[in-house]
Design a protein around this motif. Structure first.
Motif, PDB file in Angstrom:
ATOM      1  N   UNK A 143       3.362   6.198  -3.828  1.00  0.00           N
ATOM      2  CA  UNK A 143       3.734   7.543  -3.395  1.00  0.00           C
ATOM      3  C   UNK A 143       2.564   8.208  -2.678  1.00  0.00           C
ATOM      4  N   UNK A 144       2.889   9.054  -1.721  1.00  0.00           N
ATOM      5  CA  UNK A 144       1.901   9.931  -1.081  1.00  0.00           C
ATOM      6  C   UNK A 144       2.266  11.364  -1.426  1.00  0.00           C
ATOM      7  N   UNK A 145       1.255  12.216  -1.586  1.00  0.00           N
ATOM      8  CA  UNK A 145       1.510  13.600  -1.996  1.00  0.00           C
ATOM      9  C   UNK A 145       0.781  14.589  -1.095  1.00  0.00           C
ATOM     10  N   UNK A 146       1.393  15.763  -0.981  1.00  0.00           N
ATOM     11  CA  UNK A 146       0.772  16.884  -0.267  1.00  0.00           C
ATOM     12  C   UNK A 146       1.470  18.154  -0.742  1.00  0.00           C
ATOM     13  N   UNK A 182       0.831  -1.201   0.000  1.00  0.00           N
ATOM     14  CA  UNK A 182       0.000   0.000   0.000  1.00  0.00           C
ATOM     15  C   UNK A 182       0.871   1.258   0.000  1.00  0.00           C
ATOM     16  N   UNK A 183       0.305   2.332  -0.509  1.00  0.00           N
ATOM     17  CA  UNK A 183       1.010   3.607  -0.550  1.00  0.00           C
ATOM     18  C   UNK A 183       1.121   4.191   0.858  1.00  0.00           C
ATOM     19  N   UNK A 184       2.163   4.983   1.119  1.00  0.00           N
ATOM     20  CA  UNK A 184       2.237   5.685   2.409  1.00  0.00           C
ATOM     21  C   UNK A 184       1.015   6.576   2.612  1.00  0.00           C
ATOM     22  N   UNK A 227       7.765   8.492  -1.102  1.00  0.00           N
ATOM     23  CA  UNK A 227       7.756   7.273  -1.915  1.00  0.00           C
ATOM     24  C   UNK A 227       7.880   6.050  -1.023  1.00  0.00           C
ATOM     25  N   UNK A 228       7.044   5.047  -1.314  1.00  0.00           N
ATOM     26  CA  UNK A 228       7.101   3.784  -0.597  1.00  0.00           C
ATOM     27  C   UNK A 228       7.514   2.644  -1.512  1.00  0.00           C
ATOM     28  N   UNK A 229       7.166   1.440  -1.138  1.00  0.00           N
ATOM     29  CA  UNK A 229       7.520   0.260  -1.917  1.00  0.00           C
ATOM     30  C   UNK A 229       6.665   0.152  -3.191  1.00  0.00           C
ATOM     31  N   UNK A 289      11.068   4.136   2.942  1.00  0.00           N
ATOM     32  CA  UNK A 289      10.480   5.325   2.323  1.00  0.00           C
ATOM     33  C   UNK A 289      11.564   6.352   2.008  1.00  0.00           C
ATOM     34  N   UNK A 290      11.324   7.160   1.008  1.00  0.00           N
ATOM     35  CA  UNK A 290      12.196   8.283   0.720  1.00  0.00           C
ATOM     36  C   UNK A 290      11.337   9.504   0.427  1.00  0.00           C
TER      37      UNK A 290
END
Length: 423
Positions: A413-416, A311-313, A407-409, A351-352
């Motif tokens: 990706x999660x965004x804000x 799952x995405x972060x 960025x995850x596996x 994560x990065x």
């Protein structure tokens, strides 16, 4: 349903590949006791779709069954072949020109040419098995004064019904009582009403009925509130939700699409791709590099009841100088600022983080008109600790946004982003 696509013929004793189009898959709108359903190949077919033209296999894996295009050159035979191979149908978009883009509906010759162009599209693709329906026009009512545009839609729809018994007709409008009434009164050959609806989706079913539309509808665009429907900073910058907040909004709004069991034939989420509209992350389920956000997971959960293993972060919090994005943060040029965020479950080594600083977009298009993405500006970083960034406020006064990408596996990706003003 996979059907025969190619065969071998003998030309002068040599085998050659000859393209054979499979027969069209019949699509019907069925009404029974006031309830409308779409049937494809004789079976009920509720549209679990997206607007976009890429990542067919991932869409099918996510549980989707259909793509919507807006007009040529979004599609060709190769596009339809790939969609069919992935077991996806296509709502064929035919772009009816807009007055706001300079089209003159008082010019008989150009009007006639436009009708003929769309009729040729119908002739060309009507027997392709990927075709689901004909989507004639998209939000032609925006800044429109000449009602003749509806006559063009009716002419093309009437032609489709004459030559193609296998696919229903549709035109797409923004959620508007007046536009619904125009289609109702001037386009009797339109079988399905397509409605683009964002913040008003909870009232959509009631509005369709109040406007006197007695046929079925499809929610042809749905998603998070547009930039015109959200809160703003004191200087007018629109406040964009995080990807985690958007994912929950998508889950909630899917229920409005599936909840009207008598009229709704399904919907197309916006947008299966990436698109600059106010920001490069506002509507897209993906980034430009193909990384996928939590929006993809929300669709899979709505369509299949399950989530992917990876799952995405998920962003719990994002702050600038300790304040939330709706705080209208104003800073002095050259000063030190600090951005921080929290991830559900905690930030981990897998994560990065990537940060991007850009001026606020000054383009104010409507109806999805193309917008240019502002160029990033240099971000003077003093310290980057993964979930915390110290930087120097730009010297140039003006409006900015600080974009966060976590960025995850597996390319998730999660965004804000955080709008702020420099003085």
């Amino acid at each position: 349903m996979k059907q025969l696509r190619a065969g071998l013929v003998i030309l002068g004793g040599v085998f050659a590949c000859a393209q054979l189009w499979a027969e069209a898959i019949p699509v019907r709108v069925i009404e029974q006791d006031g309830k409308f359903t779409l049937h494809r190949d004789g079976e009920p077919y509720f549209i679990k779709g997206v607007g976009g033209t890429s990542m067919f296999e991932l869409l099918a894996e996510t549980g989707g069954n259909s793509l919507r295009t807006w007009g040529s050159p979004d599609y060709d035979k190769a596009f339809l072949d790939r969609a069919h191979e992935a077991d996806l149908s296509v709502a064929i978009g035919m772009w009816v020109d807009h007055e706001r883009h300079g089209f003159d509906y008082s010019d008989d010759a150009v009007v006639r040419d436009q009708i003929e162009r769309h009729c040729k599209i119908i002739d060309k693709y009507k027997d392709h098995p990927a075709v689901l329906l004909w989507g004639i026009g998209n939000e032609v009512e925006l800044q429109s004064k000449n009602p003749r545009v509806w006559d063009v839609i009716e002419a093309v729809a009437a032609y489709a019904k004459k030559v193609d018994p296998n696919h229903p007709t549709m035109t797409v409008i923004a959620q508007s009582k007046h536009a619904i009434e125009m289609v109702r009164d001037r386009c009797p050959s339109v079988d399905i009403l397509g409605l683009n609806s964002y913040g008003g989706i909870k009232d959509l079913s009631e509005e369709v009925r109040k406007a006197g539309w007695e046929k079925p509808y499809i929610v042809t665009e749905w998603g998070v509130n547009g930039s015109w429907e959200v809160g703003k900073t004191s200087w007018g910058a629109s406040l964009e939700p995080t990807s985690t907040q958007k994912a929950q909004i998508w889950r909630d709004r899917h229920d409005f699409i599936s909840g009207d069991s008598n009229r709704s034939l399904g919907g197309y989420a916006f947008y299966w791709g990436s698109k600059q509209e106010t920001t490069p992350t506002w509507f897209g389920a993906f980034l430009e590099d193909g990384s996928r956000t939590e929006l993809v997971e929300s669709l899979q959960e709505s369509w299949t009841g399950s989530l992917p293993e990876i799952k995405a972060p998920k962003i719990k919090e994002y702050r600038l100088n300790g304040k939330r994005p709706d705080s209208s943060v104003v800073m002095r040029s050259g000063k030190t600022a600090e951005a921080s965020f929290k991830i559900k479950g905690g930030f981990c080594e897998s994560m990065r983080t990537s940060w991007d600083l850009a001026p606020e977009s000054t383009m104010t298009g409507i109806g999805g008109d193309r917008e240019d993405r502002p160029d990033s500006v240099s971000l003077s970083i003093l310290a980057d600790k993964g979930d915390r960034l110290r930087f120097v406020v730009p010297e140039q006064a003006g409006q900015y946004r600080l974009f966060l990408y976590v960025y995850g596996e597996d390319d998730t990706v999660a965004t804000a982003n955080f709008p702020f003003l420099v003085k």
